[in-house]
Design an enzyme around this catalytic site. Structure first.
Site, mmCIF file in Angstrom:
data_model
loop_
_atom_site.group_PDB
_atom_site.id
_atom_site.type_symbol
_atom_site.label_atom_id
_atom_site.label_comp_id
_atom_site.label_asym_id
_atom_site.label_seq_id
_atom_site.Cartn_x
_atom_site.Cartn_y
_atom_site.Cartn_z
ATOM 1 N N ALA A 131 38.258 38.783 38.561
ATOM 2 C CA ALA A 131 39.651 39.236 38.609
ATOM 3 C C ALA A 131 40.583 38.196 39.231
ATOM 4 C CB ALA A 131 39.736 40.539 39.403
ATOM 5 N N ARG A 165 44.118 27.014 40.299
ATOM 6 C CA ARG A 165 43.860 25.578 40.207
ATOM 7 C C ARG A 165 43.676 25.093 38.764
ATOM 8 N NH1 ARG A 165 39.274 26.221 44.694
ATOM 9 N NH2 ARG A 165 39.544 28.364 44.016
ATOM 10 N N GLY A 171 41.451 38.840 47.077
ATOM 11 C CA GLY A 171 40.297 38.126 47.619
ATOM 12 C C GLY A 171 38.971 38.644 47.091
ATOM 13 N N ARG A 206 34.671 22.858 2.779
ATOM 14 C CA ARG A 206 35.332 24.003 3.413
ATOM 15 C C ARG A 206 34.554 25.293 3.141
ATOM 16 N NH1 ARG A 206 40.967 23.464 0.910
ATOM 17 N NH2 ARG A 206 41.262 25.458 1.972
ATOM 18 N N ASN A 219 43.635 24.901 -9.021
ATOM 19 C CA ASN A 219 43.237 26.309 -8.852
ATOM 20 C C ASN A 219 44.393 27.219 -8.478
ATOM 21 O OD1 ASN A 219 43.421 25.018 -6.360
ATOM 22 N ND2 ASN A 219 42.023 26.452 -5.376
HETATM 23 C C1 UD1 Z 1 34.388 31.131 46.676
HETATM 24 C C2 UD1 Z 1 33.843 31.390 48.079
HETATM 25 C C3 UD1 Z 1 33.350 30.073 48.681
HETATM 26 C C4 UD1 Z 1 32.319 29.449 47.762
HETATM 27 C C5 UD1 Z 1 32.829 29.307 46.341
HETATM 28 C C6 UD1 Z 1 31.667 28.939 45.443
HETATM 29 C C7 UD1 Z 1 35.119 33.262 48.994
HETATM 30 C C8 UD1 Z 1 36.142 33.674 49.963
HETATM 31 N N1 UD1 Z 1 34.870 31.964 48.905
HETATM 32 O O1 UD1 Z 1 35.496 30.278 46.821
HETATM 33 O O2 UD1 Z 1 32.784 30.309 49.955
HETATM 34 O O3 UD1 Z 1 31.926 28.186 48.279
HETATM 35 O O4 UD1 Z 1 33.377 30.545 45.870
HETATM 36 O O5 UD1 Z 1 32.106 28.554 44.171
HETATM 37 O O6 UD1 Z 1 34.501 34.094 48.372
HETATM 38 N N2 UD1 Z 1 37.973 36.740 42.330
HETATM 39 C C9 UD1 Z 1 38.299 38.063 42.123
HETATM 40 N N3 UD1 Z 1 39.313 38.610 42.828
HETATM 41 C C10 UD1 Z 1 40.008 37.907 43.771
HETATM 42 C C11 UD1 Z 1 39.673 36.564 43.987
HETATM 43 C C12 UD1 Z 1 38.648 36.003 43.244
HETATM 44 O O7 UD1 Z 1 37.679 38.732 41.284
HETATM 45 O O8 UD1 Z 1 40.909 38.503 44.384
HETATM 46 C C13 UD1 Z 1 36.894 36.121 41.520
HETATM 47 C C14 UD1 Z 1 37.345 34.938 40.713
HETATM 48 O O9 UD1 Z 1 37.750 35.326 39.411
HETATM 49 C C15 UD1 Z 1 36.102 34.060 40.689
HETATM 50 C C16 UD1 Z 1 35.361 34.435 41.967
HETATM 51 O O10 UD1 Z 1 35.926 35.632 42.421
HETATM 52 O O11 UD1 Z 1 35.282 34.330 39.586
HETATM 53 C C17 UD1 Z 1 35.505 33.369 43.052
HETATM 54 O O12 UD1 Z 1 36.856 33.122 43.277
HETATM 55 P P1 UD1 Z 1 37.402 31.659 43.525
HETATM 56 O O13 UD1 Z 1 38.866 31.724 43.722
HETATM 57 O O14 UD1 Z 1 36.890 30.747 42.494
HETATM 58 O O15 UD1 Z 1 36.704 31.359 44.934
HETATM 59 P P2 UD1 Z 1 36.540 29.949 45.624
HETATM 60 O O16 UD1 Z 1 37.798 29.566 46.287
HETATM 61 O O17 UD1 Z 1 35.925 28.994 44.668
HETATM 62 CA CA CA Z 2 35.357 29.071 42.562
#
Ligand code: UD1
Ligand code: CA
Length: 479
Positions: free
Chosen positions: A28, A33, A98, A354, A407
């Site tokens: 979610a 980035r 989060g 094709r 054609n």
């Molecule tokens: C997260 C971890 C970090 C770890 C890294 C590994 C946390 C706080 N941090 O950081 O310790 O080293 O992954 O790759 O967990 N997501 C949600 N809802 C939200 C936020 C995120 O579903 O509100 C999902 C994202 O879609 C994603 C996953 O959670 O698939 C991780 O989120 P992301 O923002 O990539 O976390 P990182 O900053 O990489």
């Molecule tokens: Ca990540």
């Protein structure tokens, strides 16, 4: 109903039942980035959307349920997952507050469940089933409420750092954005893969606040909370950090895609396929290839393509959703899509096949030839500069250089039929609907608009006129 006696006796050594495991995938996030309008998890790499890799891995693990937490881009994620598997389900996180908050959003959906929950970040396309099996076995052996998968990186960048106490026990995870200079130096990172006993999860996670640099509820805070409650947290350190790389930006997307292509190439090489340079040959995950087939650099094989044995694919050739029988040779720089090619067919260079192209055994298609919805019989040839659309070509037909099937009349498409053994002279146009019957010849430069009867010659071009000495008379007499 009469019950029939079965002759199969139960084995004295029943297969161990796979552990009941539920997988929760966090999907979610908004993926800032990536700087994309779409969720980062629907971006494709090596032929599949990122999220589908994670779902496929969870299903391959034998999970009894795979639950995804989805947010504002829920519909796109559902489409990208595309699975009709009844084990796959969804729950909603309204706002991306989060990873911890995302897990809390799944509480209702998991309230009647017990046992081990495997939580996976959605951005782990390179993660393998074998690794998860090792993690689960380790978790079982450790018998802790929570086991993390960690890795050691020379440059830990934006990953959460694993903080261990004087006993080397895991004591907490600190996010890169919250880390002090000393914590920043820690090279053991959290991969975003967690095994947690459901009975320890929600009431503990509810204690997590959002008092951090990102003002989010972190799933990673669960470690510290459990430790405070005198629970142990185990860590399984995985030796291959590339496999568990999280994809957060376009650079990581490209690197993960490359890794998946390389992995597929490795599998195929082990099964007897030659890659002249596996680093720059791109075969998507669903493609199947027979042994002794040779792929030149920059070949691109995508979708549901199947290649037989002993094929040769040239440089810069792209083949999608096509079926090539044994011994087919596609020379350099061809595009082949939605086509079926019989044994020993040779195509190219620079040809475009094709969708709806079907070439029987030993057909030859040469340079700058385009085909569409065209069937060609055994041994027929179109060697140079032709367009064959909506046509049916018999066996042993020769299509001369520059032949065009006309054609399209501006409104509708029409069919051209060229029967067995026909010879079409160069630079002819066949204005569809039209039929050239068996064994006949079409004179070069003809525009054929009417049926050509069997074994006849059709010539439809202006007669040649010769004006004798015309050029001499035109020239001014030199003074
Ligand atoms: C997260 C971890 C970090 C770890 C890294 C590994 C946390 C706080 N941090 O950081 O310790 O080293 O992954 O790759 O967990 N997501 C949600 N809802 C939200 C936020 C995120 O579903 O509100 C999902 C994202 O879609 C994603 C996953 O959670 O698939 C991780 O989120 P992301 O923002 O990539 O976390 P990182 O900053 O990489
Ligand atoms: Ca990540």
């Amino acid at each position: 109903m009469v019950k029939r006696k079965t002759s199969i006796k139960p084995s004295p050594f029943p297969e161990p039942r796979p552990p009941r495991i539920i997988v929760l995938i966090l999907a979610a996030g908004i993926g800032k980035r990536m700087r994309s309008r779409a969720s980062k998890l629907v971006h494709g790499l090596a032929g599949k959307p990122m999220i589908r890799y994670v779902v496929d891995t969870a299903l391959a693990l034998g999970a009894e349920r795979v639950l995804l937490v989805v947010g504002s881009q829920a519909e796109d994620i559902r489409v990208a997952v595309g699975s009709k598997d009844p084990r796959v389900g969804f729950c909603v996180q309204d706002r991306p507050l989060g990873t911890g908050h995302a897990v809390l959003c799944a509480e209702k959906s998991l309230k009647s469940s017990e046992g081990t929950l495997l939580i996976l970040n959605g951005d782990l396309p390179c993660l393998r089933v074998e690794t998860l099996k090792k993690l689960l076995a380790f978790h079982k052996q450790q018998a802790t409420p929570l086991t993390l998968l960690t890795a050691v990186l020379p440059e830990p960048g934006g990953y959460g750092r694993i903080v261990r106490n004087y006993n080397s026990d895991v004591s907490r995870i600190v996010e890169a954005t919250d880390a002090g200079p000393e914590e920043e130096q820690i090279r053991e990172i959290n991969a975003g893969i967690y095994c947690v006993e459901l009975k320890h999860l929600f009431h503990n996670l509810l204690q997590a606040g959002a008092n951090n640099a990102q003002h989010e509820v972190y799933l990673t805070d669960l470690v510290e909370i459990l430790r405070k409650n005198h629970q142990k947290v185990a860590a399984y350190c995985h030796p291959d950090p590339d496999e568990v790389m999280g994809v957060n930006n376009r650079d990581e997307l490209a690197r993960a895609g490359k890794r998946l292509f390389r992995r597929k190439a490795q599998e195929l090489m082990e099964a007897g396929v030659t890659f002249l340079d596996p680093e720059c040959t791109y075969v998507e995950s669903n493609v199947r290839i027979g042994r002794d087939t040779v792929l030149a650099p920059m070949a691109f094989l995508t979708g549901e393509t199947v290649l037989g044995e002993g094929c040769r694919i040239g440089t810069g050739t792209r083949i999608s959703d096509s079926l090539l029988n044994d011994g087919v040779e596609i020379l350099d720089y061809c595009v082949v899509s939605g086509s079926r090619l019989g044994k020993e067919v040779r195509v190219g260079p620079f040809a475009h096949l094709r969708p709806g192209t079907q070439l029987d055994e030993s057909v030859r298609i040469g340079n700058f030839v385009e085909t569409k919805k065209t069937v060609m019989g055994r041994g027929s040839k179109a060697n140079h500069l032709s367009y064959l659309g909506d046509s049916e070509v018999g066996d042993g037909v020769n299509i001369g250089a520059g032949t065009i099937t006309c054609n399209y009349d501006g409104e509708k498409k029409h069919k051209t039929v060229i029967e067995d053994g026909v010879f079409v002279g160069s630079d002819s146009q066949l204005v569809a609907p039209v039929r050239v019957r068996k064994g006949s010849y079409v004179g070069a430069g003809s525009t054929i608009t009417k049926e050509v009867p069997p074994y006849s010659l059709a010539i439809a071009r202006g007669r040649q006129v010769v004006v004798k000495d015309w050029a001499k008379k035109r020239r001014k007499p030199s003074s």
